[in-house]
Structure formats: structure tokens, C-alpha cells
Design a protein around this motif. Sequence first.
Motif, mmCIF file in Angstrom:
data_model
loop_
_atom_site.group_PDB
_atom_site.id
_atom_site.type_symbol
_atom_site.label_atom_id
_atom_site.label_comp_id
_atom_site.label_asym_id
_atom_site.label_seq_id
_atom_site.Cartn_x
_atom_site.Cartn_y
_atom_site.Cartn_z
ATOM 1 N N HIS A 33 0.793 -1.226 0.000
ATOM 2 C CA HIS A 33 0.000 0.000 0.000
ATOM 3 C C HIS A 33 0.829 1.282 0.000
ATOM 4 C CE1 HIS A 33 -3.771 -2.165 1.012
ATOM 5 N NE2 HIS A 33 -4.349 -1.062 0.598
ATOM 6 N N ASN A 34 2.090 1.245 0.393
ATOM 7 C CA ASN A 34 2.732 2.489 0.813
ATOM 8 C C ASN A 34 3.933 2.967 0.017
ATOM 9 O OD1 ASN A 34 1.298 3.553 3.361
ATOM 10 N ND2 ASN A 34 1.381 1.346 3.651
ATOM 11 N N GLY A 35 4.315 2.296 -1.022
ATOM 12 C CA GLY A 35 5.234 2.882 -1.978
ATOM 13 C C GLY A 35 6.690 3.003 -1.569
ATOM 14 N N LEU A 36 7.456 3.655 -2.459
ATOM 15 C CA LEU A 36 8.909 3.714 -2.374
ATOM 16 C C LEU A 36 9.415 4.370 -1.095
ATOM 17 C CD1 LEU A 36 11.739 3.455 -3.678
ATOM 18 C CD2 LEU A 36 11.293 5.647 -4.819
ATOM 19 N N PHE A 37 8.860 5.513 -0.729
ATOM 20 C CA PHE A 37 9.365 6.260 0.419
ATOM 21 C C PHE A 37 9.377 5.396 1.674
ATOM 22 C CE2 PHE A 37 8.661 8.980 4.137
ATOM 23 C CZ PHE A 37 9.715 9.867 4.022
ATOM 24 N N TYR A 38 8.301 4.647 1.884
ATOM 25 C CA TYR A 38 8.197 3.855 3.108
ATOM 26 C C TYR A 38 8.951 2.532 3.009
ATOM 27 C CZ TYR A 38 5.102 7.461 4.642
ATOM 28 O OH TYR A 38 4.611 8.692 5.004
ATOM 29 N N LEU A 39 9.158 2.025 1.804
ATOM 30 C CA LEU A 39 10.076 0.893 1.653
ATOM 31 C C LEU A 39 11.457 1.275 2.181
ATOM 32 C CD1 LEU A 39 9.387 -0.568 -1.930
ATOM 33 C CD2 LEU A 39 8.770 -1.583 0.269
ATOM 34 N N LYS A 40 11.901 2.460 1.793
ATOM 35 C CA LYS A 40 13.227 2.919 2.227
ATOM 36 C C LYS A 40 13.259 3.169 3.731
ATOM 37 C CE LYS A 40 13.524 6.289 -0.855
ATOM 38 N NZ LYS A 40 14.099 7.384 -1.691
ATOM 39 N N LYS A 41 12.173 3.721 4.264
ATOM 40 C CA LYS A 41 12.119 3.981 5.702
ATOM 41 C C LYS A 41 12.219 2.684 6.502
ATOM 42 C CE LYS A 41 11.750 8.415 6.495
ATOM 43 N NZ LYS A 41 12.715 9.119 7.379
#
Length: 435
Positions: free
Chosen positions: A369-377
Amino acid sequence: MDNIVSDFESFENVFSNSFYKKVVKETLIPIKMSKQEFQNTLIDLYKDIINGNYSPSILRGRIFTYKNNNVARIIPCLTIRDEALYFFLVKLLEEDIATNRIDGTFGGWRLGNAIKELENLEIEYVTNSYNPKLWNKNWKEFSNIVWAKIRTDVYDVAYSLDIANFYDNINLNILEKKLLATVGRKKSQIVYLLIYFLKYWNKSIDNYNYKTVGIPQSEFGDQSRLLANFYLQDYDSIISELCLEQGAEYVRYADDQIIFARNDTDINRIMLSICNELNKIGLNVNASKVHKYTMEELETYYGYEMINDILEENYDSAANTFFALKDNNVKFREDIILRKMLTSGLNNYSKENKDRILSIVTTDDFLLHNGLFYLKKVYGYINEEEKEIFIERLIFLLQTNYYNEFHYSVLKFAKENKLDSLVKIAMDTIRNIPV
């Protein structure tokens, strides 16, 4: 077509350096275009506009995002040329269509215009009146207004609603009439070209049939948000005035609306008028998303207390409230709070709370659900052993899901972290997605 733009310098000045970075470097679907190639694209586009030769291109691609219950939201990726054209035309109109804004309504775009300035002034007023520290931490304008209404103790209940398939149902003939009535004859050619673009931007699906409804919810959707907000201005005025007559108050962010009311408010009359006025412009209320809240329930649902705790750096207090609500099956916006906790820094939380948060944000549902930014986080908070497990999970999701936003996000994530084997797997699965 010199009444659209007088010279190339004026045309080029509309685009800042950040525009190139946004549409070329930050797009999920990779594109190779140097600054010189981008400059050449602008030159060719300018010539097509002034010579009357512009025609929308075939889409670069489509991004399928995972919503709920295996339903996909489809995001069109315009060519750089078409994205620039759309941005340019809306930029020329924004000063005109940013007038007559009703207090408490927000569009949520980033072009920088009169509405944005008015919103900032309004928020500054609310900031000074209610919770300065929270507002000064840059929480979204709409949320500021909602919490301010909750804390006044004036209202007993709130009704939340949104518009069914809002962008997809905007009537282009009505939009054109509204624009022409607002901007006048001097900018009529800008409006005509804009409507032409909106009718034919989706040729890859519609072929040479023209659209009569719908504006693109594209990857960089600021232009459409501004037009959509303008489309609702007359509606805003009517409903806001009616609510005041009934002792209620109306606020809106994009298509999300809240009616604050007293127990004796004639909400039936307000809802009937909402349905009637929306129907006049080709829109309808999404009946499944109409909800009634007490002020306490609304505050809990949006998580304002937890957000305030995070901004006040009372991190574990926020986490404890989050898990208490979750463990007791209380309905609230878990996604908002989880993302807020992630961006606030998980190392600020106790080990127990950090581990519980990580156990949620590494689930398949959160990752999809949460995309690239949160994968990195998430990746930044786990140890080396956990990273191996995390990457294995990403590979499993790549191979078992068809929502390509996730695939492109993983591809970009893998490139940034120099995970070559994951890059190859992501590229292979993207090639084989059956859409």
C-alpha cells in the motif's frame, strides 16, 4: 496562437528547474532524458502550440496501485511533452480560477497560487487560536481546520462524505463553461486548448473517440487537483451558506467533506441539497462512505491526539494509544499514524513499541500500500539479518502480485540500494505483468 503565449522565453519561464527533476527523475516509470533533450522537447512543444499543431501523445504507461479488496487504481503516465503542456495551461489560468474560494475548503495542489496564499493566511489564524505548536509542525491544512472545529465545543456530531469517482466524473462541457465564464475572452484560447487536451489525452485507450467526462489522475496530479477544486467552487458556496443557515459548518479537502452539526441541525435538508447540487454538475455522493461521528469519535478516527503526541515528542504515548485502539478494534486511520511514526524516527520509541511497529510495517499489506518512500524507511530500521528476510519478502510479492506501482517502487528501491539481483528480478517481473 500568439494569444496563448507571446514568445519562447515567456513559455520557458513557466517551468522551473524543479519541473525537470520532478517529471524526469522522480517518475516511477523510468525515462532517460537529458536536460538538453528536455529543452528540445519544450522548443518543439512551443512551436506546436503557436502553429496550432499540438496533439496529445500516447501515454508512456499506466501505474496500477493496490487499493483494497484487490481493486486497482490506475494512474496514467503522460509523456513529458503532454505533462508540460498540461502544467503550462493550468499555470496560465491559476490566478483566475483561484478566486472565490470558500473558507474551509482546500484543494491540495502545489502550483503556488492565490488559493494557497489564502489558505496559509487562514491556517495562521487557526494556528494562533487553537494549538500553535501542532499547526506550526506543518500538519495538513484540512486536518488543522477539522481539529479546530472539534475543539470549539460548538458541535455535537460530524458527517463525513466524499464524491464517488470524483475526477472520473467531472463533466468537461460544464468545466469549459465555468472556465470561460471566469477567465473571459482574453484567455479563451487557453481554455479551448486545455479542453482539447482533456478530451484526447487518453488516446491509448479511447483511440480517436473524445472524452466528455473525466480529468487525468496522473502521476503528478497538481493540475487536475486545481481544476477539480475550481469545479466545486459554486457548489461550495451553496452548501456552505446552507450549513450556516442551519447552524452547521462545512469543510472540504479535495472530495472529502465534513459537515459539523448540532444535534438539532436539520441534516436531512443539508444532505438532500448536497446530493441535488452535486447531481447538477454530474457528480454523486459515495453512499458507502457517509459516516456519522461524535466529536470524540472523529478525533479518534483521524488520530489527532496521537499526532499531537508525536509532534510534542511524546513518542511512546502516541504508540501506546495506537496499540490500545488497535487491540480493542477501535476504528481509526491506522495508515496515517503508522506513516507518521515511521517518519518521526523509530529509534525514538521504546524497544517494545519499535518492534511492534516494525511487525506491522513489514507486513505484505503495508508494503503493497505504501510505496517507495516507506520501503526505504522500513529498510533503514532493520538489521542485516532482517534485511535479507525483507528482500526475500519483496521478491515473493513481486512474483505474486500484478500491481505494478509496487514493482516500479521495488525497482527504484533496489537501484538506490545497489541490490543488483533484486533489480534484475524486478525488471523481469515488470516485463511479464499481463497488462
